[in-house]
Design a protein around this motif. Structure first.
Motif, short mmCIF file in Angstrom:
data_model
loop_
_atom_site.label_atom_id
_atom_site.label_comp_id
_atom_site.label_asym_id
_atom_site.label_seq_id
_atom_site.Cartn_x
_atom_site.Cartn_y
_atom_site.Cartn_z
N TYR A 132 -20.69 33.58 -22.90
CA TYR A 132 -21.55 32.68 -23.43
C TYR A 132 -21.19 31.39 -23.64
O TYR A 132 -21.32 30.21 -22.98
CB TYR A 132 -22.20 33.20 -24.59
N CYS A 134 -23.87 46.72 -29.33
CA CYS A 134 -24.59 45.70 -30.16
C CYS A 134 -25.09 46.41 -31.53
O CYS A 134 -25.18 45.67 -32.50
CB CYS A 134 -25.83 45.38 -29.55
N LEU A 146 -23.75 33.62 -32.91
CA LEU A 146 -24.12 34.59 -31.91
C LEU A 146 -25.44 34.40 -31.32
O LEU A 146 -25.81 34.35 -30.22
CB LEU A 146 -23.80 35.71 -32.57
N VAL A 169 -18.35 42.26 -29.04
CA VAL A 169 -19.38 41.66 -29.11
C VAL A 169 -19.04 40.27 -29.07
O VAL A 169 -19.38 39.35 -28.15
CB VAL A 169 -20.70 41.96 -30.19
N LEU A 170 -18.00 40.13 -29.83
CA LEU A 170 -17.53 38.42 -30.02
C LEU A 170 -16.72 38.24 -28.75
O LEU A 170 -17.03 37.22 -28.43
CB LEU A 170 -16.51 38.23 -31.22
N PHE A 197 -19.38 37.42 -26.18
CA PHE A 197 -19.86 36.05 -26.63
C PHE A 197 -19.05 34.83 -26.26
O PHE A 197 -19.24 34.03 -25.55
CB PHE A 197 -20.36 36.01 -28.11
N PRO A 232 -27.46 38.65 -27.30
CA PRO A 232 -27.50 38.08 -28.66
C PRO A 232 -28.88 38.78 -29.09
O PRO A 232 -28.94 39.04 -30.28
CB PRO A 232 -27.89 36.65 -28.25
N VAL A 261 -28.28 42.10 -30.79
CA VAL A 261 -27.69 42.09 -31.98
C VAL A 261 -28.72 41.93 -32.99
O VAL A 261 -28.59 42.39 -34.09
CB VAL A 261 -26.53 41.18 -31.94
N PHE A 262 -29.51 40.66 -32.74
CA PHE A 262 -30.32 40.31 -33.58
C PHE A 262 -31.36 41.39 -34.12
O PHE A 262 -31.52 41.39 -35.13
CB PHE A 262 -30.87 39.25 -33.21
#
Lengths: 304, 293
Positions: free
Chosen positions: B28, A115, A137, B20-21, B24, A177, A180-181
């Motif tokens: 997700y 992340c 994302l 991460v992608l 995701f 998420p 990362v945010f």
């Protein structure tokens, strides 16, 4: 953060007054209510099963014992365990504790690192489609876990990952998420000048990330890693579905299974409380060594 | 100046975001689509899903158990949020005006650190009808015994109470952090004007805390809609259906009866409810971020 701490030291309620005494009394009541159940847990854990029916008013049981701990750790024979009030079912809490530690460690380290990588790219690198990708994302924050849980279970099942560590960590190890945010926010605030000096020294994107951005963001990184660890330690439903088997069972799942094995009419309370105590010890150690960090962390993630 | 070239950025950046992608996309995005699809099928995890259109949804609307589980959830949410927020606000205010001890704050955090399963067990023992300490004490003053988990009237308040106990300290710390943002001189000048603590709390703390309070409230709300662990350990939805909250209902439909399609439809329903609150949360998050930064 510094300003925040400085502010704390001024203008507290310093004068002595009856109101202040009442306020302290209330605070102490909160503390006692918070801690008493844990005291009772430990007290029960060191009580011989036969004594549960007797007088429970003293601070310590009449004949404190460690047998409940040794039997839930699988260190006694089945007969000894049965004699001490157990069901005789095989228990190996040491293994479950180790599984939980591995599970939390894996997720906390890998997830934080990945992340951070992505957060850094979204904050400091330029590439086509960056903002769109990031928005997408973050939109995953809107999807409640139960909604992805069902299909994820089917997916993990189809992959043949039921009762594997891979299946247990899969949905969360690559990213969350929020992390990362959250980390992107901090990378955004690194001044350009700091990076430029490193660039003059010949650092590439990786060097900037690893040598400059990461060390400068130690606080937020620890925050994410710590909160991730705590949530992973508490995880129950997913590991219950995916890691119910003996070999990869986590502490939380094991406690649930232990409860089920315990007869309804007369639950094995001393054993259950010994196991519960064991499930608290690791996070308690975390709190003792990193408590200040953790407390500060929560103040600035604003809940997750 | 030897700025890293844009060309370089592009190549490296995709490597940075790639894991991460993948996460995701696979865990997700794809499941979200798949979940929506399941809700239109009669999938049972055996064989392949057969399309049934809106049947699951019309069945849900006609399903009394589903509505009762929503009602039970609402009851829990109201009980839990009300008690937790009021207590946490009080606790935060006490800390804010009395002490900044980290040890105290860390201690109040202990129940939050502990798995809900452990907490469930702990309170099952304390509240046990025959041997539990609480019933012993009630007996001593001539009351009880109360079947905290077995009496349909007590079960839900008991579960709500347990989670209030578990999360009040945590919530209080979030509110306390918000209180630290309130300019101290406001309290000082109020004190000079002769305002008491209660008045300061009502006139300064609460109004200025409102954005943080709203955020914490919404976050807690989203969390309590998803109560599962405590119920799964202590009551398993019972007695009868007194504590069968929506999350537990979905879990049962999916993993006890293997009505995956039906469970997915119920999950869509829950997602819609939570979506409203999550949207609110993201707006509040943005608002408070600009305030606090």
């Amino acid at each position: 953060m510094k300003g925040l701490l400085a502010m704390e030291s001024h203008g507290r309620l310093r004068k002595t007054s009856p109101g202040r005494a009442v306020a302290w009394a209330l605070l102490i009541v909160f503390l006692v209510v918070t801690l008493f159940p844990f005291y009772w847990m430990v007290r029960t854990a060191i009580t011989p099963a036969a004594e549960l029916f007797g007088d429970n008013s003293s601070l310590l049981p009449a004949h404190p014992t460690l047998i409940n701990f040794t039997r839930v750790l699988g260190l006694t024979t089945e007969a000894e365990a049965r004699a001490a009030g157990g069901s005789g079912a095989h228990l190996d809490f040491a293994r479950y504790l180790m599984n939980s530690v591995i599970y939390c460690g894996l997720i906390a380290f890998v997830q934080t690192f990945l992340c951070a990588l992505a957060g850094y790219a979204f904050a400091r690198l330029r590439f086509p489609g960056r903002d769109l990708t990031f928005t997408l994302l973050v939109s995953a924050l809107m999807v409640p876990p139960i909604f992805t849980l069902l299909p994820n279970f089917v997916l993990v099942k189809q992959l043949g990952w039921i009762n594997t560590m891979a299946g247990m960590v899969a949905p969360s190890i690559l990213m969350t998420p929020f992390a990362v945010f959250f980390l992107r926010q901090f990378f955004l605030s690194i001044p350009r000048e700091v990076e430029e000096a490193a660039i003059l020294d010949g650092a590439g994107a990786w060097g900037l990330f690893w040598r400059v951005a990461m060390p400068m963001s130690r606080g937020p990184l620890i925050t994410i890693a710590l909160t991730t660890t705590v949530w992973a330690w508490k995880d129950f439903l997913w590991p219950l579905l995916v890691g119910r088997g003996e070999e990869h069972r986590l502490v939380t799942v094991a406690l649930g299974v232990f409860l089920q094995q315990s007869p309804n009419t007369q639950p094995d309370w001393t054993g259950l409380m010994a196991a519960s105590t064991l499930s608290v010890v690791p996070v308690l150690l975390l709190l003792i060594f990193l408590g200040k960090r953790l407390v500060q962390s929560l103040s600035f993630t604003g809940g997750k | 100046m030897a700025r890293v070239s844009k060309q370089d950025d592009r190549r490296v950046a995709w490597w940075f975001v790639a894991p991460v992608l993948v996460g995701f996309a696979v865990f997700y995005a794809y499941p979200a689509i798949r979940g929506a699809w399941y809700s239109l099928t009669d999938y049972t995890m055996l064989g392949s899903p057969g399309f049934v259109g809106a049947k699951n949804y019309t069945d849900l609307v006609a399903d009394g158990q589903f509505w009762s589980s929503l009602l039970v959830t609402a009851y829990y949410v109201v009980l839990n949020i009300a008690s937790q927020t009021i207590l946490a606000l009080g606790l935060a205010a006490l800390m804010h005006r009395l002490t900044r001890s980290v040890v105290l704050r860390a201690t109040l955090l202990v129940p939050w650190l502990v798995p809900n399963v452990t907490i469930g067990l702990l309170w099952m023992w304390l509240l046990d009808t025959n041997l539990g300490l609480v019933n012993h004490l009630l007996h001593a003053i001539g009351l009880g015994p109360v079947g905290f988990f077995t009496d349909a009237h007590w079960a839900m308040p008991t579960v709500a109470g347990i989670n209030t106990w578990a999360y009040t300290g945590y919530t209080a710390l979030l509110l306390y952090a918000g209180m630290l943002q309130i300019p101290q001189h406001l309290y000082e000048s109020a004190a000079i004007d002769g305002a008491g603590e209660v008045r300061m709390f009502a006139r300064i703390t609460v109004p200025l805390l409102r954005p943080v309070l709203a955020l914490v409230l919404v976050v807690s709300l989203i969390g309590s809609f998803q109560i599962f662990d405590t119920v799964a350990v202590t009551t398993k939805g019972g007695p009868v259906s007194a504590t069968r909250v929506i999350y537990f209902y979905i879990y049962q439909q999916a993993f006890t009866y293997f009505h995956m399609g039906y469970a997915a439809a119920a999950a869509v329903f829950l997602a819609l409810i939570l979506g409203v609150f999550t949207f609110l949360q993201l707006r509040l998050l943005r608002a408070s971020r600009s305030d606090l930064a």
